[in-house]
Enzyme design. Structure first.
Site: not given
Ligand code: PLP
Length: 419
Positions: A277, A318, A344-345
């Site tokens: 992210r 979320y 449609c939700e």
């Molecule tokens: C989803 C995930 C990430 C990345 O998470 P972010 O919040 O996008 O940084 C890293 N490692 C593992 C094992 C994950 O499942």
């Protein structure tokens, strides 16, 4: 600064007009900024100067091939959770020695594929997986470099659905089991333990739980080494949050780096991180057109847009907040809108009572911070064609995922031969 700025009364991505992209590609469409991806990747990797660090970008956040290649060219590795993601990473030019394979349910076929292409590290999440991987690898005459993924029993993350580090979550083995499994792995024919790993959640905006988890991981490394077990690398996962609008300001990568060094207290070890992210979220927007405004005499004013939950599911899944910005904001007092899609939700609602500059039919709006867990989670629910993606780099741009035609969508479903 995320390279989506108002200029001459119009929202642009780097040197490109969003109006122009919408006119040529149609809406809804995701638009990504190369400059932002680059800046985020560099800010993160530069937070660990003086360490041997692998920054393995979490492919699941945004798995577009052009996004992956942009990051691969900067030296990024890839954290993958399926054979498909490994194939994407390789196709984008990430070398196998920078690919980590994580996930609670890797199949034998996926493990075989990972071993065949020679990924750097397989993060083992349970004892049955450890046994199975050893068997598969030994059968191929290989010995897989593995990390044991530990669940440090620390709660964190922006939402219950993305908290992964508590003992009730399905990820990893318990701290107490990890030592036994690491020792056991030393004696299995098909694996070679080299690392311990953790990832406690996503959209974490407070360093405290990370500090707690990383401190536990440091102690684990010391205990393993005291038993004479070699531990080369510590994989501390991803999860660092991003500044979504109206949310607590998360720590910067530099703050994060400082906390890691403080917590490790000079521990001599290579590091790996799996940010997703942090790299991609603010590097992308979802561009959408207003279909119409539906005002009830009493009750909400609905802004019906042509993007929907199948294109961006984060608000429905979320309760995520996305800043919404008119591409050409009109003069006038802001009005409260319920921003909804055509699916449609009732869940297909992006925002309620959101004050926005007045909008009319055919206006464009941008859902900000949509570069991570946006297009990657999109679907064709309601038989809406899969949302396309565009990558911008300075003054140039390209369609990097095409919108399928209706003919292509229907052609994927061969009719049963008795019908
Ligand atoms: C989803 C995930 C990430 C990345 O998470 P972010 O919040 O996008 O940084 C890293 N490692 C593992 C094992 C994950 O499942």
């Amino acid at each position: 600064m995320n390279h989506f700025e108002l200029e001459g009364g119009e929202l642009r991505c780097e040197g490109v007009s969003l109006t122009e992209i919408a006119a040529q590609v149609g809406t809804p469409v995701y638009v990504y900024s190369t400059a932002t991806l680059t800046r985020h990747y560099k800010a993160f990797s530069e937070a660990f100067k003086g360490r041997n660090v692998l920054v393995a970008y979490a492919v699941k956040a945004n798995s577009n091939l052009s996004v992956l290649r942009t990051l691969a060219r900067l030296g990024a590795g890839a954290d993958t959770v399926s054979e498909g993601e490994i194939r994407r990473a390789l196709a984008a030019g990430v070398p196998p020695e920078r690919i980590v394979f994580s996930g609670v349910g890797k199949t034998d076929a996926e493990l075989e594929y990972a071993l065949e292409v020679g990924v750097q590290e397989i993060n083992v999440e349970s004892e049955p997986e450890l046994d199975r991987l050893s068997q598969v690898a030994a059968g191929m005459g290989k010995r897989a470099a593995i990390a044991i993924r530990v669940n440090p029993d620390v709660g964190a993350g922006g939402h219950a659905k993305i908290a992964t580090g508590k003992s009730e979550n399905k990820f990893g083995v318990s701290m107490s089991e990890s030592q036994r499994l690491y020792a056991k792995a030393m004696n299995l024919p098909g694996v070679r333990p080299v690392a311990v790993a953790c990832h406690i959640g996503s959209q974490i905006t407070d360093l405290t739980p990370m500090r707690e988890a990383f401190g536990k991981m440091r102690d684990l490394v010391l205990r393993l080494r005291a038993e004479g077990l070699p531990v080369e690398r510590l994989d501390l996962g991803g999860g660092l949050g991003v500044p979504y609008f109206h949310q607590p300001e998360p720590p910067t990568p530099a703050d994060f780096g400082k906390m890691v060094e403080e917590t490790l207290q000079g521990l001599d070890i290579d590091l790996a991180f799996e940010p997703g992210r942090l790299i991609a979220a603010n590097a992308g927007v979802l561009l959408s057109r207003v279909i119409h405004v539906h005002e009830r005499p009493e009750g909400p004013r609905f802004l019906v847009v042509d993007a929907a939950m199948n294109d961006l599911i984060r608000p429905a899944m979320y309760e995520a907040y996305h800043d919404i910005r008119p591409v050409k904001p009109r003069a006038g007092e802001p009005l409260d809108y319920d921003v909804v899609g055509p699916v449609c939700e009732t869940g297909d609602t992006f925002a309620r009572a959101r004050p926005l500059a007045p909008l009319q039919r055919d206006d464009l709006v941008a859902f900000m911070s949509a570069g991570a867990y946006g297009a990657a989670m999109s679907s064709e629910y309601n038989s809406r064609p899969l949302v396309p993606e565009v990558l911008v780099d300075g003054d140039r741009w390209a369609v990097v995922r095409k919108r399928p035609s209706y003919e292509e969508m229907l052609a994927r479903e061969p009719m049963a031969d008795w019908l």
